[in-house]
Each structure stands twice: as structure tokens, then as C-alpha cells.
Design a protein around this motif. Structure first.
Motif, short mmCIF file in Angstrom:
data_model
loop_
_atom_site.label_atom_id
_atom_site.label_comp_id
_atom_site.label_asym_id
_atom_site.label_seq_id
_atom_site.Cartn_x
_atom_site.Cartn_y
_atom_site.Cartn_z
N PRO A 1 0.82 -1.21 0.00
CA PRO A 1 0.00 0.00 0.00
C PRO A 1 0.86 1.27 0.00
O PRO A 1 2.09 1.19 0.06
CB PRO A 1 -0.78 -0.12 1.31
N PRO A 2 0.21 2.45 -0.06
CA PRO A 2 0.97 3.70 -0.03
C PRO A 2 1.92 3.76 1.16
O PRO A 2 1.62 3.28 2.25
CB PRO A 2 -0.13 4.76 0.09
N GLY A 3 3.10 4.35 0.92
CA GLY A 3 4.11 4.46 1.96
C GLY A 3 5.30 3.56 1.74
O GLY A 3 6.29 3.64 2.48
N THR A 4 5.26 2.71 0.71
CA THR A 4 6.40 1.84 0.41
C THR A 4 7.51 2.65 -0.27
O THR A 4 7.30 3.75 -0.77
CB THR A 4 6.00 0.69 -0.53
N TYR A 5 8.70 2.07 -0.31
CA TYR A 5 9.81 2.70 -1.03
C TYR A 5 9.55 2.70 -2.53
O TYR A 5 10.00 3.61 -3.24
CB TYR A 5 11.13 2.00 -0.70
N ALA A 6 8.83 1.68 -3.03
CA ALA A 6 8.47 1.66 -4.44
C ALA A 6 7.58 2.85 -4.78
O ALA A 6 7.71 3.45 -5.85
CB ALA A 6 7.76 0.35 -4.79
N GLU A 7 6.68 3.21 -3.86
CA GLU A 7 5.85 4.39 -4.09
C GLU A 7 6.72 5.66 -4.09
O GLU A 7 6.51 6.57 -4.90
CB GLU A 7 4.76 4.51 -3.04
N GLN B 1 10.15 -11.90 17.46
CA GLN B 1 9.75 -12.73 16.33
C GLN B 1 9.70 -11.86 15.08
O GLN B 1 9.09 -10.79 15.08
CB GLN B 1 8.38 -13.35 16.58
N LEU B 2 10.36 -12.30 14.01
CA LEU B 2 10.38 -11.56 12.75
C LEU B 2 9.37 -12.18 11.80
O LEU B 2 9.41 -13.39 11.54
CB LEU B 2 11.78 -11.59 12.14
N VAL B 3 8.45 -11.36 11.28
CA VAL B 3 7.38 -11.85 10.41
C VAL B 3 7.47 -11.15 9.06
O VAL B 3 7.25 -9.94 8.98
CB VAL B 3 6.00 -11.61 11.04
N PRO B 4 7.79 -11.88 7.98
CA PRO B 4 7.86 -11.25 6.66
C PRO B 4 6.48 -10.92 6.11
O PRO B 4 5.51 -11.65 6.34
CB PRO B 4 8.55 -12.32 5.80
N THR B 5 6.39 -9.81 5.38
CA THR B 5 5.15 -9.37 4.75
C THR B 5 5.42 -9.03 3.28
O THR B 5 6.58 -8.95 2.86
CB THR B 5 4.55 -8.15 5.47
N ASN B 6 4.36 -8.80 2.51
CA ASN B 6 4.52 -8.51 1.08
C ASN B 6 5.14 -7.15 0.82
O ASN B 6 5.71 -6.92 -0.25
CB ASN B 6 3.17 -8.60 0.36
N SER B 7 5.01 -6.22 1.76
CA SER B 7 5.60 -4.89 1.60
C SER B 7 5.90 -4.32 2.98
O SER B 7 5.45 -4.86 4.00
CB SER B 7 4.66 -3.96 0.83
N THR B 8 6.61 -3.20 3.01
CA THR B 8 6.98 -2.58 4.29
C THR B 8 5.78 -1.95 4.98
O THR B 8 5.82 -1.72 6.18
CB THR B 8 8.07 -1.52 4.09
N THR B 9 4.73 -1.65 4.23
CA THR B 9 3.56 -0.99 4.85
C THR B 9 2.37 -1.92 5.05
O THR B 9 1.40 -1.53 5.71
CB THR B 9 3.10 0.21 4.01
N GLU B 10 2.42 -3.12 4.50
CA GLU B 10 1.27 -4.03 4.59
C GLU B 10 0.86 -4.31 6.04
O GLU B 10 -0.32 -4.41 6.36
CB GLU B 10 1.58 -5.35 3.88
N CYS C 1 -0.85 3.59 -9.00
CA CYS C 1 -1.73 2.44 -8.83
C CYS C 1 -1.01 1.39 -7.98
O CYS C 1 -0.14 0.68 -8.50
CB CYS C 1 -2.09 1.83 -10.19
N PRO C 2 -1.32 1.29 -6.69
CA PRO C 2 -0.65 0.29 -5.85
C PRO C 2 -1.16 -1.12 -6.09
O PRO C 2 -2.36 -1.33 -6.30
CB PRO C 2 -0.99 0.76 -4.42
N TYR C 3 -0.25 -2.09 -6.07
CA TYR C 3 -0.58 -3.50 -6.22
C TYR C 3 0.04 -4.27 -5.05
O TYR C 3 1.05 -3.85 -4.48
CB TYR C 3 -0.06 -4.05 -7.55
N PRO C 4 -0.54 -5.43 -4.69
CA PRO C 4 -0.08 -6.14 -3.49
C PRO C 4 1.22 -6.90 -3.63
O PRO C 4 1.76 -7.38 -2.64
CB PRO C 4 -1.25 -7.10 -3.18
N SER C 5 1.76 -7.05 -4.85
CA SER C 5 3.03 -7.76 -5.02
C SER C 5 3.77 -7.19 -6.21
O SER C 5 3.18 -6.55 -7.09
CB SER C 5 2.80 -9.27 -5.20
#
Length: 287
Positions: A10-16, A131-140, A37-41
Motif C-alpha cells: 500500500p501507499p508508503g512503500t519505497y516503491a511508491e 519474532q520476525l514476520v515477513p510481509t509482502n511490503s513494508t507498509t502491509e 496504482c498500488p498492487y499487493p506484489s
């Protein structure tokens, strides 16, 4: 003229942030208006352009700490119609966002796997038991922070501003000069530039299978700035090779090298020639 630009959301990623920086270059160079246009992956971002759902995609390809973003390379190999239009180099500075009252209260940290890896040393020293939990993006995973005061998310300072979240620790990436290279990808022909990216598979796993196509560039003193192997996913031990040249593919010398290299490969794909633009770190927090 308006242009739609796909990116990992979502908005706020480095890709954005990279997409916004690219929008500013469009505004300076022409009268184009762009919307994001944000996409989930990352894969969905590239597929959106291949299907004509967006005009361009901004995708990460390489980080100075963790190396290549493999999903970008693999997906680009699969989608024949895409060409690199430009590259951006964006400084990356991570922060730990949390509603916890103190650092020691953090039990779980969420973020994209690349961000977690880029902060591995800091996490081991400052939060060795979390505990480290990976997500699809830094803002997800930011949604977790409203209900879990023992959770933290590694994201950008811009994300903290957008979602009005406290920054518990700033500049937590292990190396201060952390940066990520992004590609701007579209269906239109590559515009040309100082760098060229390509990939190829070899006809067989035999001695000289890799060196022969590489010699085509070495003999002409064409510098390779990156070479990397990826599995073909057909059979164990079969690889694709991704290469960056410091040259424009339209010049006669590079055309000769590409023609010779093609004769020694099974499949050769040229992703395009493009220029590389450095982006000021303020792009992370502006807009």
C-alpha cells in the motif's frame, strides 16, 4: 496526457517513493500527469503493465546490501513484452514504527523480507528475542500497530507521516549508504541510454557455455557492471544469466557483440537501454 504508474503498495512503500520521484521527472520533462496504482506484489505490478492495466511499473531490482530482488528478474524474464524505460537509485533509510512505549516492549517485528535483512544486525543487537514476520511490503503490516502495542514494523519515515504512527527508532539499517535501484518498465520501446540489461539461457551445461557469450563483450571492451544467475525452473543445475552492460544497445559495437552472444545462447532477451537517475533522500519523506 495522463500516465498510470503501478507500484508495490500500500501507499508508503519505497516503491511508491520511487514512483513519486519518477513522476517529478515526468513533470519537468513534459506536461504529462501521472497517477499511482498500488498492487499487493511486485509480480502483480509487472503483470498489470503486461496486461495493459497500467502504462508503467516501478519495481525494485537491486539493493546495495541484500543484492537482487529475484521476483523482479524472474517475472521480467517471463513477460516478453516489457522493456526498461529508465532506472532510479533511491536512498533507503529504515525506521521502526510502533505504538509501544519503549523498545523493550516489542515482541514482534513485521516487514518485507528485504527490509528485515537490511536491518538484521540492528535487530540482533537491539531486539534479539523478537519474532520476525515477513510481509509482502513494508507498509502491509501497519494495520497491526493499532491493536497490538507489542508489535513493530520496519518501514519508511514517510509511511510514519502518512499513517500518523510513532517512530520508535530511526536509521536502523545496518549500513548508512543503503540504496535500492528501481526499474521503470513499460510496453513501449526502450528509449536508449548509458546502460543495457539483458538475460540469456545457455544451450547446454558444458565447459565454455557461459564464457563464450561473455567473451563477445570482453573482446570489444564493453564493461559488464553486473552478472547474476537464476534457476530456469526447468531442471536442477540449469540457469539463466542476467547481465547489465555499461553501453547503449543501439551502437554498432554493442550490436556486433549481441549478435555474437546470441549465437552462443539458447534464448537471449534484451530488456532495453536506459539512463540511470540518482534520487535525493528527500524523496522518501516528501509528498
Amino acid at each position: 496526457m495522463s500516465i498510470s504508474i503501478a507500484h508495490l503498495g500500500p501507499p508508503g512503500t519505497y516503491a511508491e517513493a520511487a514512483a513519486l520521484a519518477y513522476c517529478r521527472t515526468l513533470t519537468r520533462e513534459c506536461d504529462s500527469k501521472a497517477w499511482l496504482c498500488p498492487y499487493p506484489s511486485i509480480a502483480q505490478t509487472l503483470h498489470a503493465v503486461a496486461k495493459g492495466q497500467a502504462d508503467l511499473a516501478v519495481v525494485p531490482v537491486e539493493n546495495s546490501i541484500e543484492g537482487s530482488v529475484t521476483i523482479t528478474l524472474d517475472t521480467l524474464w517471463q513477460l516478453d513484452q516489457l522493456q526498461i524505460q529508465q532506472a532510479l537509485v533511491l536512498p533507503i533509510q529504515h525506521a521502526l514504527l510502533s505504538r509501544a512505549s519503549r523498545l523493550q516492549a516489542i515482541q514482534t517485528v513485521y516487514s518485507h523480507p528485504q527490509a528485515l535483512a537490511q536491518c538484521q544486525g540492528w535487530l540482533e543487537n537491539s531486539l534479539p528475542l523478537v519474532q520476525l514476520v515477513p510481509t509482502n511490503s513494508t507498509t502491509e503490516a501497519l494495520q497491526h500497530l493499532d491493536t497490538d502495542y507489542t508489535a513493530g514494523v520496519i518501514a519508511s519515515q514517510r509511511a510514519a507521516m502518512l499513517y500518523q504512527l510513532p517512530i520508535l527508532a530511526a536509521a536502523i539499517n545496518d549500513y548508512p549508504d543503503n540504496c535500492t535501484r528501481f526499474w521503470i518498465v513499460g510496453q513501449q520501446s526502450s528509449p536508449g541510454g548509458s546502460h543495457t540489461s539483458l538475460a540469456f539461457s545457455t544451450p547446454a551445461n558444458v565447459p565454455g557455455a557461459l564464457v563464450k557469450p561473455l567473451q563477445a563483450f570482453a573482446q570489444r571492451e564493453i564493461n559488464l557492471s553486473r552478472i547474476e544467475s537464476r534457476p530456469t525452473k526447468r531442471s536442477l543445475g540449469e540457469y539463466l544469466f542476467f547481465i547489465d552492460l555499461e553501453a547503449n544497445a543501439s551502437t554498432p559495437l554493442v550490436q556486433e557483440a549481441l549478435s555474437e552472444a546470441a549465437s552462443h545462447t539458447e534464448i537471449l532477451k534484451i530488456f532495453g537501454s536506459y539512463s540511470v537517475i540518482p534520487i535525493d533522500s528527500t524523496a522518501l519523506i516528501e509528498n
